[in-house]
Design a protein around this motif. Structure first.
Motif, PDB file in Angstrom:
ATOM      1  N   ARG A 371       0.831  -1.216   0.000  1.00 37.87           N
ATOM      2  CA  ARG A 371       0.000   0.000   0.000  1.00 37.87           C
ATOM      3  C   ARG A 371       0.861   1.261   0.000  1.00 37.87           C
ATOM      4  N   ILE A 372       2.115   1.107   0.395  1.00 34.80           N
ATOM      5  CA  ILE A 372       3.045   2.241   0.454  1.00 34.80           C
ATOM      6  C   ILE A 372       4.241   1.924  -0.436  1.00 34.80           C
ATOM      7  N   GLU A 373       4.646   2.918  -1.207  1.00 34.88           N
ATOM      8  CA  GLU A 373       5.810   2.714  -2.070  1.00 34.88           C
ATOM      9  C   GLU A 373       7.076   2.978  -1.272  1.00 34.88           C
ATOM     10  N   LEU A 374       7.924   1.978  -1.170  1.00 31.94           N
ATOM     11  CA  LEU A 374       9.157   2.105  -0.402  1.00 31.94           C
ATOM     12  C   LEU A 374      10.251   2.764  -1.230  1.00 31.94           C
ATOM     13  N   ALA A 375      11.001   3.643  -0.580  1.00 31.97           N
ATOM     14  CA  ALA A 375      12.197   4.189  -1.222  1.00 31.97           C
ATOM     15  C   ALA A 375      13.240   3.090  -1.308  1.00 31.97           C
ATOM     16  N   ASP A 376      14.149   3.223  -2.243  1.00 29.67           N
ATOM     17  CA  ASP A 376      15.167   2.173  -2.425  1.00 29.67           C
ATOM     18  C   ASP A 376      15.955   1.914  -1.140  1.00 29.67           C
ATOM     19  N   ASP A 377      16.219   2.984  -0.381  1.00 27.37           N
ATOM     20  CA  ASP A 377      16.993   2.836   0.859  1.00 27.37           C
ATOM     21  C   ASP A 377      16.219   2.071   1.934  1.00 27.37           C
ATOM     22  N   ASP A 378      14.891   2.067   1.830  1.00 29.68           N
ATOM     23  CA  ASP A 378      14.063   1.392   2.828  1.00 29.68           C
ATOM     24  C   ASP A 378      13.835  -0.087   2.503  1.00 29.68           C
ATOM     25  N   LYS A 379      14.164  -0.481   1.286  1.00 34.97           N
ATOM     26  CA  LYS A 379      13.958  -1.879   0.906  1.00 34.97           C
ATOM     27  C   LYS A 379      15.090  -2.743   1.459  1.00 34.97           C
ATOM     28  N   ILE A 380      14.725  -3.934   1.908  1.00 33.40           N
ATOM     29  CA  ILE A 380      15.729  -4.838   2.468  1.00 33.40           C
ATOM     30  C   ILE A 380      16.538  -5.472   1.342  1.00 33.40           C
ATOM     31  N   THR A 381      17.800  -5.734   1.629  1.00 36.01           N
ATOM     32  CA  THR A 381      18.693  -6.313   0.620  1.00 36.01           C
ATOM     33  C   THR A 381      18.973  -7.779   0.943  1.00 36.01           C
ATOM     34  N   LEU A 382      19.548  -8.461  -0.010  1.00 35.39           N
ATOM     35  CA  LEU A 382      19.908  -9.863   0.182  1.00 35.39           C
ATOM     36  C   LEU A 382      20.936 -10.018   1.304  1.00 35.39           C
ATOM     37  N   GLU A 383      21.861  -9.070   1.382  1.00 35.22           N
ATOM     38  CA  GLU A 383      22.884  -9.118   2.425  1.00 35.22           C
ATOM     39  C   GLU A 383      22.258  -8.999   3.818  1.00 35.22           C
ATOM     40  N   GLU A 384      21.238  -8.153   3.928  1.00 35.37           N
ATOM     41  CA  GLU A 384      20.557  -8.001   5.213  1.00 35.37           C
ATOM     42  C   GLU A 384      19.789  -9.272   5.584  1.00 35.37           C
ATOM     43  N   ILE A 385      19.251  -9.938   4.575  1.00 39.21           N
ATOM     44  CA  ILE A 385      18.582 -11.221   4.814  1.00 39.21           C
ATOM     45  C   ILE A 385      19.568 -12.239   5.375  1.00 39.21           C
ATOM     46  N   HIS A 386      20.796 -12.240   4.810  1.00 37.43           N
ATOM     47  CA  HIS A 386      21.839 -13.132   5.329  1.00 37.43           C
ATOM     48  C   HIS A 386      22.054 -12.888   6.831  1.00 37.43           C
ATOM     49  N   CYS A 387      22.141 -11.613   7.225  1.00 40.89           N
ATOM     50  CA  CYS A 387      22.391 -11.260   8.632  1.00 40.89           C
ATOM     51  C   CYS A 387      21.231 -11.694   9.526  1.00 40.89           C
ATOM     52  N   LEU A 388      20.012 -11.420   9.069  1.00 41.73           N
ATOM     53  CA  LEU A 388      18.833 -11.790   9.859  1.00 41.73           C
ATOM     54  C   LEU A 388      18.773 -13.298  10.089  1.00 41.73           C
ATOM     55  N   LEU A 389      18.962 -14.050   9.022  1.00 40.12           N
ATOM     56  CA  LEU A 389      18.906 -15.507   9.131  1.00 40.12           C
ATOM     57  C   LEU A 389      20.039 -16.041  10.000  1.00 40.12           C
ATOM     58  N   ALA A 390      21.217 -15.471   9.847  1.00 37.65           N
ATOM     59  CA  ALA A 390      22.363 -15.914  10.651  1.00 37.65           C
ATOM     60  C   ALA A 390      22.101 -15.681  12.142  1.00 37.65           C
ATOM     61  N   ASN A 391      21.497 -14.537  12.466  1.00 36.99           N
ATOM     62  CA  ASN A 391      21.184 -14.240  13.870  1.00 36.99           C
ATOM     63  C   ASN A 391      20.122 -15.185  14.419  1.00 36.99           C
ATOM     64  N   LEU A 392      19.112 -15.462  13.621  1.00 35.91           N
ATOM     65  CA  LEU A 392      18.062 -16.388  14.052  1.00 35.91           C
ATOM     66  C   LEU A 392      18.614 -17.792  14.290  1.00 35.91           C
ATOM     67  N   ILE A 393      19.495 -18.219  13.398  1.00 35.23           N
ATOM     68  CA  ILE A 393      20.106 -19.550  13.545  1.00 35.23           C
ATOM     69  C   ILE A 393      21.009 -19.582  14.783  1.00 35.23           C
ATOM     70  N   ALA A 394      21.786 -18.516  14.975  1.00 33.08           N
ATOM     71  CA  ALA A 394      22.693 -18.458  16.131  1.00 33.08           C
ATOM     72  C   ALA A 394      21.930 -18.455  17.444  1.00 33.08           C
ATOM     73  N   ASP A 395      20.752 -17.814  17.463  1.00 30.89           N
ATOM     74  CA  ASP A 395      19.932 -17.741  18.681  1.00 30.89           C
ATOM     75  C   ASP A 395      19.001 -18.937  18.843  1.00 30.89           C
ATOM     76  N   ASN A 396      19.157 -19.921  17.962  1.00 33.42           N
ATOM     77  CA  ASN A 396      18.328 -21.130  18.013  1.00 33.42           C
ATOM     78  C   ASN A 396      16.837 -20.829  17.820  1.00 33.42           C
ATOM     79  N   LYS A 397      16.556 -19.761  17.109  1.00 30.78           N
ATOM     80  CA  LYS A 397      15.170 -19.443  16.756  1.00 30.78           C
ATOM     81  C   LYS A 397      14.805 -20.037  15.393  1.00 30.78           C
TER      82      LYS A 397
END
Length: 424
Positions: A371-397
């Motif tokens: 419903r809202i158009e995101l600016a390019d800077d607000d869109k998540i990147t593949l690299e950020e996905i790597h970090c999120l997943l790595a943190n979830l795996i490290a925290d056993n989530k």
């Protein structure tokens, strides 16, 4: 000629009553008489104190022995200051002198602790007077020359003297030991340290209490208050397991009729429960304790809606800031991401998931379902996905691993999203 003599001074009968209570070792009744808040003054006594006549001070030393005469003397001087015009600064100074006299009482009394109720009341009223004195000092014309929180810091120093006098009574049988007063005084010190943000002074008190190893000799009310403060400190230290245990005890043991206290405990227990075990409060309990500020936040986490999560934080930011949990609640965003990843895994129904799916899903919810158009800077990147997943795996989530070669998340075929805590 003075209108008040030793014989007809209306305070004398009260002094003799105090002497009798000291001889009877009745700390509870004595604590009521020596309270600025609880004791009901007669008009005659009020008039003597307002008159500014000092004959009562002369007669006091003839009735009570030292150091009790000083305790009573400074108490009534403090009361006199309050009656004559709410002079909190003078009253606080006299209350400090009363505390110093009580320290002498504690150190000179051997194998008895009946006076502890008097100590408790004096300590509470010292802290309250210090707050009022600091408020009065800040409104004076020379307020800039006054150190902020000077009186409350002085109150903490005086309370430490009381604490040491109690803690040092280690050779006495616990039944009559002044060590029974340790937790009550610590709770007053905690209130001060949290108010002036000096939590670095917290550890020595906790260590001293743990070394005493006499928890079963403190009252339930004292332990509830102590658990509340130590639970909050554990929350700030990100020790959510400990915070959950302490705050849960405080909430469960707090009297049902104490709605205000139970509400305050819940304000900290709710984020702890969510962070530690993923447990969300019910709508019923939020309504019961007027904590609907958490409702939209919980709904956003359950749905995995990043936009709604940010809105819920922002809408109630003043409330969350006031209770010091704003940044704690920001940490809950990882649960929002986790729920988005769970949705993606459920949709694709495979244990090898392309990371681009997660990018698309997060941007979808970040944009409030496109419903809202995101600016390019607000869109998540593949690299950020790597970090999120790595943190979830490290925290056993999340159980799995990232295949960088294929840009996929490989999740466990059994229970890829485990329960957030082993206790649930």
């Amino acid at each position: 000629m003075n209108n008040f003599s030793f014989k007809n001074n209306p305070l004398n009968s009260l002094f003799y009553e105090i002497k009798s209570l000291i001889n009877q070792q009745d700390g509870n009744k004595l604590s009521t008489i020596l309270s600025l808040e609880k004791f009901s003054l007669t008009n005659e006594i009020r008039n003597v104190l307002l008159n500014g006549n000092s004959n009562w001070e002369n007669s006091l030393g003839k009735i009570l022995d030292t150091p009790w005469d000083d305790v009573v003397h400074y108490h009534f001087l403090s009361l006199q200051s309050l009656l004559s015009g709410r002079n909190y600064l003078t009253a606080f100074g006299d209350q400090c002198s009363m505390i110093q006299s009580l320290v002498k009482v504690l150190t000179q009394s051997k194998e008895e602790n009946w006076m502890l109720p008097v100590v408790y009341v004096a300590a509470i009223e010292l802290r309250k007077l210090a707050i009022c004195a600091d408020s009065m000092a800040s409104t004076n014309t020379n307020a800039k020359a006054v150190k902020p929180d000077a009186n409350i810091e002085e109150a903490a120093s005086q309370l430490m003297s009381l604490f040491r006098a109690c803690a040092n009574d280690s050779r006495t049988s616990i039944e009559v030991s002044k060590r029974k007063g340790m937790m009550n005084i610590i709770n007053q010190l905690f209130k001060i340290y949290f108010k002036i943000n000096k939590l670095n002074l917290y550890k020595p008190l906790v260590r001293a209490l743990e070394n005493a190893n006499i928890d079963e000799h403190f009252t339930l009310a004292e332990r509830v208050t102590y658990s509340y403060f130590t639970g909050m400190k554990s929350l700030y230290d990100s020790d959510y397991r400990k915070a959950d245990r302490l705050l849960s005890f405080a909430f469960e043991q707090c009297q049902r009729k104490m709605d205000k206290n139970r509400r305050i405990i819940l304000i900290f227990l709710i984020p702890v429960k969510m962070l530690y075990s993923g447990c969300m409060p019910t709508k019923t309990i939020l309504q019961q304790y007027d904590l609907l500020q958490f409702d939209s936040l919980c709904a956003a986490i359950r749905e995995g809606n990043l936009y709604e999560f940010d809105q819920a934080i922002e809408t109630n930011s003043e409330f969350f800031y006031n209770y010091g949990i704003y940044f704690t609640l920001e940490k809950l965003k990882i649960l929002v991401y986790r729920n988005i990843f769970k949705k993606v895994a459920k949709i694709v129904q495979t244990h090898q998931i392309a990371l681009q799916y997660f990018v698309d899903a997060i941007n979808y919810y970040q944009s409030n379902r496109n419903r809202i158009e995101l600016a390019d800077d607000d869109k998540i990147t593949l690299e950020e996905i790597h970090c999120l997943l790595a943190n979830l795996i490290a925290d056993n989530k999340l159980k799995g691993y990232i295949s960088l070669q294929h840009q996929k998340l490989v999740i466990s075929k059994q229970n890829p999203f485990p329960k957030l805590s082993p206790d649930v």
